[in-house]
Design a protein around this motif. Structure first.
Motif, mmCIF file in Angstrom:
data_model
loop_
_atom_site.group_PDB
_atom_site.id
_atom_site.type_symbol
_atom_site.label_atom_id
_atom_site.label_comp_id
_atom_site.label_asym_id
_atom_site.label_seq_id
_atom_site.Cartn_x
_atom_site.Cartn_y
_atom_site.Cartn_z
ATOM 1 N N ALA A 149 -10.653 -9.541 9.681
ATOM 2 C CA ALA A 149 -10.361 -10.388 8.523
ATOM 3 C C ALA A 149 -9.326 -11.450 8.869
ATOM 4 O O ALA A 149 -9.483 -12.632 8.527
ATOM 5 N N ARG A 150 -8.267 -11.047 9.575
ATOM 6 C CA ARG A 150 -7.233 -12.020 9.962
ATOM 7 C C ARG A 150 -7.784 -13.070 10.921
ATOM 8 O O ARG A 150 -7.390 -14.243 10.878
ATOM 9 N N LEU B 31 -9.617 -15.555 8.806
ATOM 10 C CA LEU B 31 -8.651 -16.361 8.056
ATOM 11 C C LEU B 31 -8.050 -17.435 8.950
ATOM 12 O O LEU B 31 -7.818 -18.570 8.515
ATOM 13 N N GLU C 97 -7.804 -5.874 0.157
ATOM 14 C CA GLU C 97 -7.156 -7.152 -0.129
ATOM 15 C C GLU C 97 -7.416 -8.176 0.961
ATOM 16 O O GLU C 97 -7.835 -9.313 0.686
ATOM 17 N N VAL C 98 -7.210 -7.805 2.215
ATOM 18 C CA VAL C 98 -7.372 -8.769 3.300
ATOM 19 C C VAL C 98 -8.844 -9.113 3.518
ATOM 20 O O VAL C 98 -9.184 -10.256 3.853
ATOM 21 N N GLY D 225 -10.999 -9.211 1.101
ATOM 22 C CA GLY D 225 -11.284 -10.123 -0.003
ATOM 23 C C GLY D 225 -10.815 -11.540 0.302
ATOM 24 O O GLY D 225 -11.486 -12.523 -0.033
ATOM 25 N N GLU D 226 -9.660 -11.654 0.953
ATOM 26 C CA GLU D 226 -9.160 -12.972 1.343
ATOM 27 C C GLU D 226 -10.083 -13.620 2.374
ATOM 28 O O GLU D 226 -10.356 -14.823 2.311
ATOM 29 N N ALA D 227 -10.543 -12.822 3.316
ATOM 30 C CA ALA D 227 -11.456 -13.350 4.333
ATOM 31 C C ALA D 227 -12.784 -13.774 3.707
ATOM 32 O O ALA D 227 -13.346 -14.819 4.073
ATOM 33 N N ALA E 191 -13.240 -14.811 0.628
ATOM 34 C CA ALA E 191 -12.988 -16.063 -0.088
ATOM 35 C C ALA E 191 -12.928 -17.246 0.879
ATOM 36 O O ALA E 191 -13.424 -18.336 0.588
ATOM 37 N N ALA E 192 -12.347 -17.021 2.051
ATOM 38 C CA ALA E 192 -12.214 -18.095 3.043
ATOM 39 C C ALA E 192 -13.577 -18.526 3.572
ATOM 40 O O ALA E 192 -13.862 -19.725 3.670
ATOM 41 N N ASN F 201 -15.573 -20.336 0.971
ATOM 42 C CA ASN F 201 -15.105 -21.721 0.865
ATOM 43 C C ASN F 201 -15.703 -22.582 1.971
ATOM 44 O O ASN F 201 -16.085 -23.735 1.742
#
Length: 263
Positions: free
Chosen positions: A106-107, A110, A176-177, A179-181, A183-184, A187
């Motif tokens: 995920a990181r 990101l 959480e992470v 989910g952030e990935a 979303a990225a 996008n």
């Protein structure tokens, strides 16, 4: 024997993975690495085989930039795959190893997401590329023709959101992470879709294609149907130095009422 002991150890590990559902997560991670490797291989074919022999360089857009970006991403994914397998073979708990791998993955995305948006520049050039293709003639590599290679960057970008949705669904942690990935990469896909819209408009109106032939590529994971209705085109023509405006309405093949899809 050592071989029997090693086999039993692997079978035990596989059994453990199946029991806690981690085998699916591991398969997803391995699929990501493998499919990214194939994609980078396709970009390499374009750069090393097609670019040198085609004079009309405009059809390739910034494919060389994409190649360099995805080589970096692939290196990170391959390293992650190796460390994950090493952790599992050393006897670390599958849940712990895969949780670490998912967080690292995920990181990684990101970090790479801003660079992956370079695909939008490639896609914005795609309409011009299609217009030039008839001048080039038929060329292929490994049984795939040039257009089949040129469409791969657009296809690849749409895969990342699907992957992270599946991984987030199966993961026991890192919600959480992940989910952030997700979303990225969504996008990124949205940015690329907007560029594809522009390329599609150029293609349809410059080359006279029926709009319905292009609707298939509009259906992507990040899109929703909003409404349906008539489309009116205004055509301006000069007749004896006077301007005449004609409005032509193209009736839809479905009901004429506007329908909004409920969110």
């Amino acid at each position: 024997t050592p071989a029997t002991s090693s086999r039993k150890k692997k079978e035990g590990m596989s059994s453990s993975l199946l029991k806690d559902g981690a085998s699916q997560r591991l398969s997803l991670l391995e699929e990501m690495v493998e499919s990214e490797g194939k994609y980078v291989g396709s970009l390499r074919t374009i750069v090393e085989s097609f670019v040198p022999q085609v004079k009309e360089k405009i059809i390739f857009g910034n494919v060389c930039e994409l190649y360099e970006i995805h080589k970096v991403l692939l290196e990170k994914l391959v390293a992650l795959g190796r460390s994950t397998r090493a952790g599992l073979h050393k006897g670390r708990g599958a849940r712990s190893v895969l949780a670490d791998a998912e967080a690292t993955l995920a990181r990684t995305f990101l970090e790479m997401a801003p660079f992956l948006k370079a695909a939008s520049r490639y896609c914005s050039n795609y309409g011009q590329a299609l217009a030039v293709m008839p001048k080039i003639g038929h060329i292929s590599k490994d049984g795939v023709d040039l257009p089949g290679y040129l469409v791969k960057p657009m296809q690849r970008i749409t895969k990342y959101p699907l992957f992270f949705k599946d991984l987030a669904r199966l993961s026991e942690s890192n919600g959480e992470v992940l989910g952030e990935a997700l979303a990225a990469v969504e996008n990124v896909a949205e940015t690329v879709n907007k560029a594809m819209d522009g390329a599609r408009v150029v293609d349809i109106f410059q080359n006279g294609f029926d709009a319905h032939e292009s609707l298939g590529t509009l259906v992507t994971p990040s899109r929703r149907f909003h409404l349906e209705g008539r489309v009116a085109f205004r055509l301006r023509r000069k007749i004896h130095n006077n301007t005449k405006t004609t409005t032509t309405t193209t009736p839809p093949q479905r009901p004429t009422s506007l329908e909004k899809k409920q969110s």
